[in-house]
Design a protein around this motif. Sequence first.
Motif, PDB file in Angstrom:
ATOM      1  N   PRO A  86      45.398  39.159  88.330  1.00 36.45           N
ATOM      2  CA  PRO A  86      45.177  40.452  87.675  1.00 36.45           C
ATOM      3  C   PRO A  86      45.703  41.632  88.470  1.00 36.45           C
ATOM      4  CG  PRO A  86      43.145  39.660  88.647  1.00 36.45           C
ATOM      5  CD  PRO A  86      44.142  38.547  88.792  1.00 36.45           C
ATOM      6  N   SER A  87      45.936  42.716  87.785  1.00 38.23           N
ATOM      7  CA  SER A  87      46.346  43.960  88.430  1.00 38.23           C
ATOM      8  C   SER A  87      45.315  44.355  89.474  1.00 38.23           C
ATOM      9  CB  SER A  87      46.482  45.065  87.377  1.00 38.23           C
ATOM     10  OG  SER A  87      46.776  46.304  87.979  1.00 38.23           O
ATOM     11  N   GLY A  88      45.790  44.822  90.616  1.00 36.34           N
ATOM     12  CA  GLY A  88      44.902  45.237  91.686  1.00 36.34           C
ATOM     13  C   GLY A  88      44.582  44.159  92.695  1.00 36.34           C
ATOM     14  N   ALA A  89      44.979  42.904  92.419  1.00 34.50           N
ATOM     15  CA  ALA A  89      44.681  41.800  93.341  1.00 34.50           C
ATOM     16  C   ALA A  89      45.744  41.702  94.424  1.00 34.50           C
ATOM     17  CB  ALA A  89      44.567  40.496  92.563  1.00 34.50           C
ATOM     18  N   THR A  90      46.013  42.816  95.081  1.00 32.56           N
ATOM     19  CA  THR A  90      47.124  42.864  96.037  1.00 32.56           C
ATOM     20  C   THR A  90      46.918  41.937  97.227  1.00 32.56           C
ATOM     21  OG1 THR A  90      46.103  44.791  97.087  1.00 32.56           O
ATOM     22  CG2 THR A  90      47.761  45.215  95.399  1.00 32.56           C
ATOM     23  N   ASP A  91      45.670  41.770  97.679  1.00 31.36           N
ATOM     24  CA  ASP A  91      45.423  40.908  98.839  1.00 31.36           C
ATOM     25  C   ASP A  91      45.753  39.453  98.538  1.00 31.36           C
ATOM     26  OD1 ASP A  91      44.557  43.084 100.276  1.00 31.36           O
ATOM     27  OD2 ASP A  91      42.423  42.690  99.962  1.00 31.36           O
ATOM     28  N   TYR A  92      45.785  39.101  97.243  1.00 29.89           N
ATOM     29  CA  TYR A  92      46.008  37.716  96.839  1.00 29.89           C
ATOM     30  C   TYR A  92      47.462  37.458  96.416  1.00 29.89           C
ATOM     31  CZ  TYR A  92      40.925  38.035  96.657  1.00 29.89           C
ATOM     32  OH  TYR A  92      39.612  38.233  96.974  1.00 29.89           O
ATOM     33  N   ALA A  93      48.240  38.502  96.312  1.00 28.16           N
ATOM     34  CA  ALA A  93      49.640  38.389  95.892  1.00 28.16           C
ATOM     35  C   ALA A  93      50.498  38.054  97.102  1.00 28.16           C
ATOM     36  CB  ALA A  93      50.101  39.689  95.236  1.00 28.16           C
ATOM     37  N   LEU A  94      50.499  36.786  97.478  1.00 30.26           N
ATOM     38  CA  LEU A  94      51.175  36.343  98.697  1.00 30.26           C
ATOM     39  C   LEU A  94      52.128  35.190  98.409  1.00 30.26           C
ATOM     40  CD1 LEU A  94      48.086  36.188 101.111  1.00 30.26           C
ATOM     41  CD2 LEU A  94      49.739  38.061 100.915  1.00 30.26           C
ATOM     42  N   ALA A  95      53.220  35.173  99.138  1.00 25.44           N
ATOM     43  CA  ALA A  95      54.129  34.032  99.142  1.00 25.44           C
ATOM     44  C   ALA A  95      54.733  33.946 100.530  1.00 25.44           C
ATOM     45  CB  ALA A  95      55.218  34.180  98.085  1.00 25.44           C
ATOM     46  N   PHE A  96      54.730  32.733 101.096  1.00 21.08           N
ATOM     47  CA  PHE A  96      55.253  32.569 102.458  1.00 21.08           C
ATOM     48  C   PHE A  96      55.435  31.088 102.767  1.00 21.08           C
ATOM     49  CE2 PHE A  96      50.595  32.881 102.751  1.00 21.08           C
ATOM     50  CZ  PHE A  96      50.267  31.713 103.442  1.00 21.08           C
ATOM     51  N   ALA A  97      56.015  30.812 103.923  1.00 22.78           N
ATOM     52  CA  ALA A  97      56.164  29.446 104.427  1.00 22.78           C
ATOM     53  C   ALA A  97      55.907  29.453 105.923  1.00 22.78           C
ATOM     54  CB  ALA A  97      57.564  28.910 104.138  1.00 22.78           C
ATOM     55  N   ILE A  98      55.209  28.417 106.406  1.00 25.37           N
ATOM     56  CA  ILE A  98      54.916  28.301 107.836  1.00 25.37           C
ATOM     57  C   ILE A  98      54.968  26.836 108.253  1.00 25.37           C
ATOM     58  CG2 ILE A  98      53.541  30.390 108.186  1.00 25.37           C
ATOM     59  CD1 ILE A  98      51.044  28.750 107.612  1.00 25.37           C
ATOM     60  N   PRO A  99      55.329  26.565 109.513  1.00 22.63           N
ATOM     61  CA  PRO A  99      55.297  25.187 110.013  1.00 22.63           C
ATOM     62  C   PRO A  99      53.877  24.638 110.012  1.00 22.63           C
ATOM     63  CG  PRO A  99      56.601  26.600 111.450  1.00 22.63           C
ATOM     64  CD  PRO A  99      55.890  27.511 110.497  1.00 22.63           C
ATOM     65  N   LEU A 100      53.752  23.321 109.893  1.00 24.02           N
ATOM     66  CA  LEU A 100      52.427  22.725 109.835  1.00 24.02           C
ATOM     67  C   LEU A 100      51.656  22.806 111.151  1.00 24.02           C
ATOM     68  CD1 LEU A 100      53.108  21.651 106.979  1.00 24.02           C
ATOM     69  CD2 LEU A 100      51.806  19.628 107.598  1.00 24.02           C
ATOM     70  N   ASP A 101      52.338  23.087 112.236  1.00 26.28           N
ATOM     71  CA  ASP A 101      51.616  23.208 113.502  1.00 26.28           C
ATOM     72  C   ASP A 101      51.177  24.643 113.790  1.00 26.28           C
ATOM     73  OD1 ASP A 101      54.078  24.299 114.027  1.00 26.28           O
ATOM     74  OD2 ASP A 101      54.521  23.060 115.783  1.00 26.28           O
TER      75      ASP A 101
END
Length: 487
Positions: free
Chosen positions: A209-224
Motif C-alpha cells: 500500500p501507499s505509504g509503506a516506504t519501509d517495506y519497499a525494498l529490493a536488494f541482494a546480499i551474500p549468504l554469509d
Amino acid sequence: MGARTGSQFLEGLRRTKREIWVDGERIDDVTGHPRLRGGAESLAAMFDRQHAYAAECLYTDPKSGQPTNVSHMMPRSRDELRQRHAGLVRLSEGSMGIMGRTPDYMNMKFAAFASAPRVWAGADGRNARGAENLVRFQRHLAEADIALTHTIIQPTTDKRTDSRILGNKVTIRKVGETADGIIVRGARVLATLAPYADEQTVYPGMPIPSGATDYALAFAIPLDTPGLKFLCRDSASAPGADPFDKPLSSRFDEQDAFCIFDDVVVPWDRVFIDGDVEIYNSMRDTGYATSMVTQSTIRALTKLEFAYGLATRMAELIGDHSPATTEMLGEMACYVRMTANAVELSLEQARERADGIWFPNGAALEPMRAMLPVWMPRVAEIITLIGSHNLLTTPSRAQLDDPALRPLIDEMLGGADGVPADERAAVFRLAWDFVGSTLAGRGFLYERFYLTSAARNKQMLHTRLFDRSRPRALLDDMLSRARPDFA
C-alpha cells in the motif's frame, strides 16, 4: 568466468560460512552433511549438465564473450527464445522437474529485471542508482554463474492483519541506515534452495500500500552476511539410503527455509529499491512474471511427462489394462498435451518489446498458474490409485541382494509378462518416493502453492489479466439479435 562446473559450485559452497539450521543443528559444510549432501550433489550435476548439453544449455554472452547458461539470456529474436527453451528443457530433465527452484529460475527473473532498467529507475530517473546496481548485479550473476535464493512472501502471523503491511513488525523492513548501507530487520518466506545458494535476494512480490516506504525494498546480499539466518524445514532427504531404495529422496531435496534478517546491513551498491512504493509496485512492467511462468511451466511439463511415463509403466508391470486405469492414464496424457500446447503457443505468439527484447506470450501461459496446482495433486492421486497395495510390496536393495530371499522374491514378486522382480521393485519404489515419501509430501505442498494458490491465480486471471473484449462483443452481438434496443 562464465558457466561453472559442478566442482566449482561445490567449492564455492564450502568457502561460504552461512548460518543454516536443519533439524535443530547448525550446518557448517552443506556439501558434506548427510541431510544436505544429496541435494548439493544433484545441483552440482546441474552445473555439469549445462556443459554436457552445451549446444542447448550455453550461449556466448555478447558482453563477456564467455559460455553462459541460457537462463541468463535476454532474447533478441524468436530463434533465441527457441534456443533458451531447448536449454531450459535439458536443465529440467536433470531432476525430472522435481526440483522447482534450480538456479535457472532466478536467473530468468533477473535477466527480465535487468532488461528493463527504466522501470527500476522510475519515470523521472529518481532511482537511477538502484537501477545501475540491479544491472551490475545481474552481470555478476551471469558472469560468475552464482546460485540465488529468494524470499518474497511475508510470514503468516495473523491473517486478519498481515495484509495491512503498515506497522507489521514481523515482515522485513528498513529500520535504519549507516554510511555502509541500509539496515533491515524482519523475516520472509520461503527461501527454497537456501543451503545451496551463494546469495540471498529480496525483491517485489505482491503490491504494497501507499505509504509503506519501509517495506519497499529490493536488494541482494551474500549468504554469509552477518545477521542473515535460515531455519530450514525438517529434512526430506534420505541420508545413507541406497539410491535404489530412495531414488528421489536421496537426490532431490532442494530444501526450504524461513529467512530471518537480524539487523542486516545491505551495502549501498546492493540496494535496488529503497523506499519507493511506486517503483516497487511496477515490477510487472519488466516482464519478469512471464519469464517466471515460462521456466515454471517448462519444469512442470517435464515432471508431468515423467509422471505419465511412470504411471504407464506401473500399469504394464501389473498387467492392468482396465478401462478405469486406461481412462486415468488418458487424463494424465491430457495434462501433458495441454501444458505442452500452452508452452508451444507462447513461443509461436512471442512478442518483441519496443526495446528489442523478446518474450513468450504470457497470456498463453497464465492459465497454467491456476491449473498446474490442481493437476499435479491429481497426478499423484492417479499414481496412488494405479499402484494401490503394490506401492507397499517393494523389496529393498538389501533384500534383493540376500541369497536366501532373492529366489523367493523372484518367484513371488515378479511383474506381468515375465518382468524380473528387481525391475518391478525399482519402478514401484520410485513411484512411492514420488507420491508417498516425505519428499513427496513436500512436493504436494509445493505444487499447490509455489506460484500462489490455484484460487488466487484464477481470481487474478479474471480480474486483472484476461482480455474480455471478445467475450463481451459476442454476448452483445447475441443480445442485440434478440433485443434490438441493445444495439
